[in-house]
Scaffold this active site. Structure first.
Site, mmCIF file in Angstrom:
data_model
loop_
_atom_site.group_PDB
_atom_site.id
_atom_site.type_symbol
_atom_site.label_atom_id
_atom_site.label_comp_id
_atom_site.label_asym_id
_atom_site.label_seq_id
_atom_site.Cartn_x
_atom_site.Cartn_y
_atom_site.Cartn_z
ATOM 1 N N HIS A 206 -9.255 2.469 5.204
ATOM 2 C CA HIS A 206 -9.151 2.190 6.634
ATOM 3 C C HIS A 206 -9.441 3.388 7.526
ATOM 4 C CE1 HIS A 206 -5.126 3.879 5.938
ATOM 5 N NE2 HIS A 206 -5.122 4.190 7.212
HETATM 6 C C1 UD1 Z 1 -3.488 3.376 12.419
HETATM 7 C C2 UD1 Z 1 -3.255 4.879 12.516
HETATM 8 C C3 UD1 Z 1 -3.554 5.517 11.164
HETATM 9 C C4 UD1 Z 1 -2.783 4.857 10.051
HETATM 10 C C5 UD1 Z 1 -3.004 3.360 10.084
HETATM 11 C C6 UD1 Z 1 -2.116 2.692 9.066
HETATM 12 C C7 UD1 Z 1 -3.693 5.970 14.659
HETATM 13 C C8 UD1 Z 1 -4.645 6.825 15.405
HETATM 14 N N1 UD1 Z 1 -4.130 5.503 13.492
HETATM 15 O O1 UD1 Z 1 -4.870 3.191 12.161
HETATM 16 O O2 UD1 Z 1 -3.210 6.884 11.209
HETATM 17 O O3 UD1 Z 1 -3.222 5.382 8.834
HETATM 18 O O4 UD1 Z 1 -2.692 2.840 11.385
HETATM 19 O O5 UD1 Z 1 -2.550 1.423 8.724
HETATM 20 O O6 UD1 Z 1 -2.596 5.755 15.107
HETATM 21 N N2 UD1 Z 1 -5.776 -4.470 14.105
HETATM 22 C C9 UD1 Z 1 -5.514 -5.797 13.951
HETATM 23 N N3 UD1 Z 1 -4.210 -6.170 13.752
HETATM 24 C C10 UD1 Z 1 -3.177 -5.299 13.719
HETATM 25 C C11 UD1 Z 1 -3.468 -3.951 13.897
HETATM 26 C C12 UD1 Z 1 -4.763 -3.546 14.084
HETATM 27 O O7 UD1 Z 1 -6.414 -6.640 13.972
HETATM 28 O O8 UD1 Z 1 -2.023 -5.729 13.532
HETATM 29 C C13 UD1 Z 1 -7.188 -4.044 14.270
HETATM 30 C C14 UD1 Z 1 -7.625 -3.952 15.707
HETATM 31 O O9 UD1 Z 1 -8.959 -4.349 15.781
HETATM 32 C C15 UD1 Z 1 -7.556 -2.469 15.989
HETATM 33 C C16 UD1 Z 1 -7.899 -1.860 14.628
HETATM 34 O O10 UD1 Z 1 -7.343 -2.767 13.682
HETATM 35 O O11 UD1 Z 1 -8.424 -2.071 16.988
HETATM 36 C C17 UD1 Z 1 -7.309 -0.481 14.419
HETATM 37 O O12 UD1 Z 1 -5.909 -0.470 14.686
HETATM 38 P P1 UD1 Z 1 -5.209 0.909 15.191
HETATM 39 O O13 UD1 Z 1 -3.739 0.773 15.191
HETATM 40 O O14 UD1 Z 1 -5.855 1.401 16.438
HETATM 41 O O15 UD1 Z 1 -5.636 1.946 14.088
HETATM 42 P P2 UD1 Z 1 -5.558 1.829 12.508
HETATM 43 O O16 UD1 Z 1 -6.934 1.911 11.965
HETATM 44 O O17 UD1 Z 1 -4.731 0.659 12.149
HETATM 45 N N1 UDP Z 2 0.558 -1.310 2.022
HETATM 46 C C1 UDP Z 2 0.984 -2.621 1.887
HETATM 47 N N2 UDP Z 2 0.059 -3.614 1.802
HETATM 48 C C2 UDP Z 2 -1.276 -3.357 1.811
HETATM 49 C C3 UDP Z 2 -1.701 -2.013 1.923
HETATM 50 C C4 UDP Z 2 -0.763 -1.015 2.049
HETATM 51 O O1 UDP Z 2 2.183 -2.870 1.844
HETATM 52 O O2 UDP Z 2 -2.068 -4.311 1.729
HETATM 53 C C5 UDP Z 2 1.594 -0.254 2.176
HETATM 54 C C6 UDP Z 2 1.530 0.856 1.159
HETATM 55 O O3 UDP Z 2 2.843 1.070 0.722
HETATM 56 C C7 UDP Z 2 1.030 2.046 1.938
HETATM 57 C C8 UDP Z 2 1.531 1.762 3.319
HETATM 58 O O4 UDP Z 2 1.413 0.354 3.443
HETATM 59 O O5 UDP Z 2 1.484 3.272 1.507
HETATM 60 C C9 UDP Z 2 0.852 2.546 4.398
HETATM 61 O O6 UDP Z 2 -0.330 1.994 4.711
HETATM 62 P P1 UDP Z 2 -1.659 2.632 5.216
HETATM 63 O O7 UDP Z 2 -2.491 3.041 4.079
HETATM 64 O O8 UDP Z 2 -2.176 1.594 6.139
HETATM 65 O O9 UDP Z 2 -1.267 3.883 6.139
HETATM 66 P P2 UDP Z 2 -1.367 5.471 5.947
HETATM 67 O O10 UDP Z 2 -0.307 5.859 4.996
HETATM 68 O O11 UDP Z 2 -2.750 5.814 5.494
HETATM 69 O O12 UDP Z 2 -1.140 6.005 7.312
#
Ligand code: UD1
Ligand code: UDP
Length: 367
Positions: A206
């Site tokens: 991601h």
């Molecule tokens: C965010 C964090 C990242 C973390 C990740 C965990 C920041 C800058 N990034 O990245 O550090 O590793 O979460 O998963 O804070 N979206 C949905 N549904 C949701 C959430 C997001 O559809 O419930 C989609 C939206 O299109 C959104 C995109 O995912 O624009 C990205 O979501 P966002 O929270 O901005 O960043 P992540 O890539 O999730």
């Molecule tokens: N995770 C989960 N379901 C999934 C993918 C991830 O429960 O399909 C959990 C897993 O324990 C992981 C945590 O979500 O460590 C954090 O997720 P993510 O990789 O999105 O965030 P990051 O740690 O990179 O910020």
């Protein structure tokens, strides 16, 4: 009682706040207010964690949602300022490195409310990662910095943070893992979906650096096709990534391969079950690097750097270039039993949140 505002916005935050919230309550020193910013909002990115981790419902849901960095960060600041003005906490606790973390820390600090950062001091030294900016800013303004691995102590020292603000407490992500490990094992989820233990690849991706770049994402998809020649590939897809795969038309190509299973994000217990039985995990996640090390499962992190070097130095994590041959070779090595073994890092013992609760209760009156 100390009035603590616990802030969670995104998937990894929920897992960390679950451990902290429980430890704070158990300590008898705190009365918690759990604030969900709404950065993540899909049921599979949010609600499922509250249910599976036995968390209380958030006391407040700010409904921030998605947006650009500035939009999201500003919205969290505006909403948290209202909340803290209406009911001023004695301390604000933020975790990790997401936009909700830095935004809330900024709001609280400007209101002269003490800020505590859990998982402080991690550095990738990659300014292209939004999380790196969030880490540096949050650490610079926090009053207490609880560190999860030794590298964090070194970085904070080098940045001139006074020793008395920095505490090596251990890893709260691993507190949740230890608490729910047996429950996750008991789901037998890998067997239920027909996967053989030790023979499949578990994938997560991601990071914008990989998935927002079409060429990089295509290379990654080809690596998955290569892995599928050796074993089943299971890929619970983050919403950011599913949108990108769809945009460049790669989703159907991967899904057409009979050995690649693309799914929505899955629950914490199911995901942990898939991690503990995987032949190799291929990821760019922060938390997954740590969890795989705690579970002693081979992990290939497709990134040029990691802010969690202890997982490479002591654990089962290896950094990989985004290169089809390199990733396929990693898969071959792991399935043949040739992957390195590791050890569980110091203080990843399931008690980090309890140490933080005790230390904070003692120290807060002196701040
Ligand atoms: C965010 C964090 C990242 C973390 C990740 C965990 C920041 C800058 N990034 O990245 O550090 O590793 O979460 O998963 O804070 N979206 C949905 N549904 C949701 C959430 C997001 O559809 O419930 C989609 C939206 O299109 C959104 C995109 O995912 O624009 C990205 O979501 P966002 O929270 O901005 O960043 P992540 O890539 O999730
Ligand atoms: N995770 C989960 N379901 C999934 C993918 C991830 O429960 O399909 C959990 C897993 O324990 C992981 C945590 O979500 O460590 C954090 O997720 P993510 O990789 O999105 O965030 P990051 O740690 O990179 O910020």
């Amino acid at each position: 009682m100390i009035k603590a505002a616990l802030i969670a916005g995104a998937r990894p935050n929920f897992i960390k706040i679950a451990a902290l919230g429980r430890a704070f309550t158990d300590s008898g020193h705190f009365s918690n207010t759990l604030i969900h910013t709404g950065q993540h909002y899909d049921a599979k990115m949010s609600d499922i964690f509250f249910t599976q981790l036995g968390m209380p419902e958030p006391d407040m849901f700010l409904g921030i949602g998605s947006g650009s960095h500035a939009t999201q960060t500003a919205a969290v600041m505006v909403e948290t300022e209202k909340v803290f003005t209406a009911n001023r906490p004695d301390v604000v606790v933020v975790v990790g490195d997401v936009n909700s973390t830095v935004a809330t820390a900024l709001t609280a600090k400007k209101m002269c409310i003490p800020v505590v950062h859990v998982e402080a001091g991690l550095r990738s030294f990659d300014p292209g990662m939004p999380e790196e900016i969030n880490r540096i800013v949050t650490d610079a303004i926090s009053d207490l910095l609880y560190v999860s691995e030794p590298s964090g102590l070194t970085h904070l020292k080098n940045e001139g943070v006074p020793d008395h603000k920095v505490i090596f407490a251990g890893n709260v992500m691993i507190d949740s893992l230890r608490r729910f490990e047996e429950k996750a094992r008991a789901t037998k989820y890998h067997a239920e979906i027909g996967l053989d233990a030790g023979k499949y690849f578990l994938i997560t991706a991601h990071r914008p650096a990989m998935v927002d770049n079409d060429d990089q994402l295509r290379v990654f998809a080809h690596a998955l096709l290569g892995l599928a020649e050796m074993g089943d590939v299971v890929f619970p897809i983050h919403p950011r990534t599913s949108k990108r795969l769809e945009a460049i038309g790669l989703g159907p190509k991967l899904a057409a391969n009979g050995r690649i299973r693309m799914t929505e994000p899955i629950g914490y217990l199911e995901f942990m079950n898939l991690m503990m039985h995987a032949g190799l995990i291929v990821t760019d996640s922060g938390g997954v690097q740590e969890e795989s090390t705690a579970l002693a499962v081979p992990c290939a992190t497709v990134r040029p750097n990691t802010e969690r070097p202890v997982t490479v130095d002591e654990g089962t994590n290896e950094l990989m270039r985004l290169d089809v041959d390199e990733i396929v070779a990693a898969g071959r090595k792991a399935l043949s039993g040739g992957w390195k073994t590791g050890r569980v890092p110091e203080l990843w013992d399931g008690k980090a949140a309890n140490r933080i609760a005790e230390h904070l209760a003692e120290t807060l009156p002196t701040l």
